[in-house]
Each structure stands twice: as C-alpha cells, then as structure tokens.
Motif scaffolding. Structure first.
Motif, short mmCIF file in Angstrom:
data_model
loop_
_atom_site.label_atom_id
_atom_site.label_comp_id
_atom_site.label_asym_id
_atom_site.label_seq_id
_atom_site.Cartn_x
_atom_site.Cartn_y
_atom_site.Cartn_z
N GLU A 73 1.00 -1.31 0.08
CA GLU A 73 -0.04 0.01 0.00
C GLU A 73 0.88 1.11 -0.18
O GLU A 73 1.97 1.28 0.74
CB GLU A 73 -0.79 0.13 1.34
N LEU A 74 0.35 2.26 -0.88
CA LEU A 74 1.35 3.41 -0.69
C LEU A 74 0.51 4.53 -1.06
O LEU A 74 -0.36 4.58 -2.17
CB LEU A 74 2.49 3.55 -1.70
N GLU A 75 0.26 5.46 -0.49
CA GLU A 75 -0.60 6.89 -0.51
C GLU A 75 0.26 8.16 -0.35
O GLU A 75 1.12 8.10 0.73
CB GLU A 75 -1.83 6.90 0.47
N VAL A 76 0.59 8.92 -1.24
CA VAL A 76 1.28 10.08 -1.27
C VAL A 76 0.26 11.26 -1.57
O VAL A 76 -0.25 11.33 -2.58
CB VAL A 76 2.36 10.03 -2.20
N ARG A 77 0.36 12.27 -0.59
CA ARG A 77 -0.40 13.33 -0.81
C ARG A 77 0.40 14.63 -0.55
O ARG A 77 1.12 14.62 0.27
CB ARG A 77 -1.46 13.54 0.27
N ASP A 78 -0.01 15.37 -1.39
CA ASP A 78 0.80 16.87 -1.66
C ASP A 78 -0.20 17.71 -0.65
O ASP A 78 -1.08 18.33 -1.12
CB ASP A 78 0.89 17.51 -3.06
N ASP A 79 0.51 18.15 0.47
CA ASP A 79 -0.35 18.83 1.24
C ASP A 79 0.11 20.40 1.27
O ASP A 79 -0.03 21.48 2.06
CB ASP A 79 -0.21 18.53 2.65
N SER A 80 0.85 20.96 0.15
CA SER A 80 1.66 22.25 -0.02
C SER A 80 0.72 23.50 0.00
O SER A 80 1.06 24.26 0.78
CB SER A 80 2.40 22.26 -1.15
N HIS A 81 -0.56 23.15 -0.43
CA HIS A 81 -1.62 24.18 -0.46
C HIS A 81 -1.96 24.48 0.99
O HIS A 81 -2.35 25.63 1.17
CB HIS A 81 -2.93 23.83 -1.34
N ARG A 82 -1.75 23.72 2.03
CA ARG A 82 -2.25 23.99 3.30
C ARG A 82 -1.25 24.81 4.15
O ARG A 82 -1.44 25.17 5.03
CB ARG A 82 -2.48 22.69 4.05
N HIS A 83 -0.02 25.04 3.42
CA HIS A 83 1.06 25.77 3.98
C HIS A 83 1.58 27.00 3.20
O HIS A 83 2.70 27.55 3.40
CB HIS A 83 2.22 24.68 4.17
N ALA A 84 0.79 27.31 2.45
CA ALA A 84 0.91 28.75 1.62
C ALA A 84 1.17 29.80 2.66
O ALA A 84 0.54 30.14 3.41
CB ALA A 84 -0.22 28.93 0.86
N GLY A 85 2.23 30.54 2.28
CA GLY A 85 2.68 31.64 2.88
C GLY A 85 3.57 31.38 4.22
O GLY A 85 4.19 32.18 5.01
N HIS A 86 3.63 29.96 4.47
CA HIS A 86 4.65 29.41 5.65
C HIS A 86 6.08 29.70 5.15
O HIS A 86 6.43 29.61 4.38
CB HIS A 86 4.22 28.05 5.57
N ALA A 87 6.66 30.23 6.35
CA ALA A 87 8.07 30.74 6.15
C ALA A 87 8.96 29.45 5.39
O ALA A 87 9.84 29.97 4.51
CB ALA A 87 8.83 31.31 7.49
N GLY A 88 8.85 28.52 5.84
CA GLY A 88 9.73 27.28 5.36
C GLY A 88 9.44 26.92 4.20
O GLY A 88 10.18 26.19 3.46
N ALA A 89 8.14 27.31 3.40
CA ALA A 89 7.62 26.81 2.19
C ALA A 89 8.02 27.85 1.00
O ALA A 89 8.08 27.71 0.04
CB ALA A 89 6.51 26.44 2.34
N ARG A 90 8.61 29.02 1.39
CA ARG A 90 8.94 30.03 0.32
C ARG A 90 9.87 29.87 -0.73
O ARG A 90 10.10 30.43 -1.55
CB ARG A 90 9.47 31.26 1.35
N ASP A 91 10.76 28.64 -0.35
CA ASP A 91 11.79 28.22 -1.28
C ASP A 91 11.35 27.65 -2.31
O ASP A 91 12.03 27.03 -3.37
CB ASP A 91 12.90 27.57 -0.50
N GLY A 92 10.00 26.97 -2.17
CA GLY A 92 9.37 26.23 -3.35
C GLY A 92 9.33 24.90 -3.19
O GLY A 92 8.54 24.28 -3.81
#
Length: 89
Positions: A24-43
C-alpha cells in the motif's frame, strides 16, 4: 534543481515503490495547506506518505523513517520541505 510541482508526487511514489515494493502506498501533496509558511517560501513542498511494506518488518519507527528519507535521497533537499510519514511493516 527541483521538479515541476505536478511531478513531485510521482517522483516520491516512484522512489518509494522502487525501494520498498509496498503493498500500500499513499502520497498526498499538502503544500496548499502551508501557503505563506516561512519554510515553504523556497518552493519545496509539504507531503504526507502512508506506506505499508514487508521491508519495514522488525524495524523501529525511527529506522523506518530513516529508510524512507534515504530512499527519497535528493528529493529531500530539492523538492520536499516537510514530510509526514506513516510507515508500517
């Protein structure tokens, strides 16, 4: 160099499938939930992984996480900012 955003989940999935042959393998992109987060600014993105594999049998949770990080290799520095892991044997 990082991958296009839409290719990241596929790259994560491919790396984990190659390393662990999961049942079993599930991979989910939760990036949208962290928009504007300081650590996510690098893309780089935020991802959630649930993986079940016989390869994890007998491993401690910490060892399972380390194995996942190792399997993802450079993706951890180029495309992944945060990774939630649920790894089961």
């Amino acid at each position: 160099m990082s991958l296009p955003k839409e290719a990241r989940v596929a790259a994560i999935r491919d790396a984990l499938e190659a390393a662990f042959t999961p049942s079993e393998l599930e991979v989910r992109d939760d990036s949208h939930r962290h928009a504007g987060h300081a650590g996510a600014r690098d893309g780089r993105g935020h991802f959630d992984v649930r993986i079940v594999s016989k390869a994890f049998a007998g491993m401690t949770p910490l060892a399972r996480h380390r194995a996942v990080y190792a399997a993802l290799g450079d993706l951890m520095t180029t495309d992944i900012h945060a990774l939630s892991i649920r790894a089961e044997g």
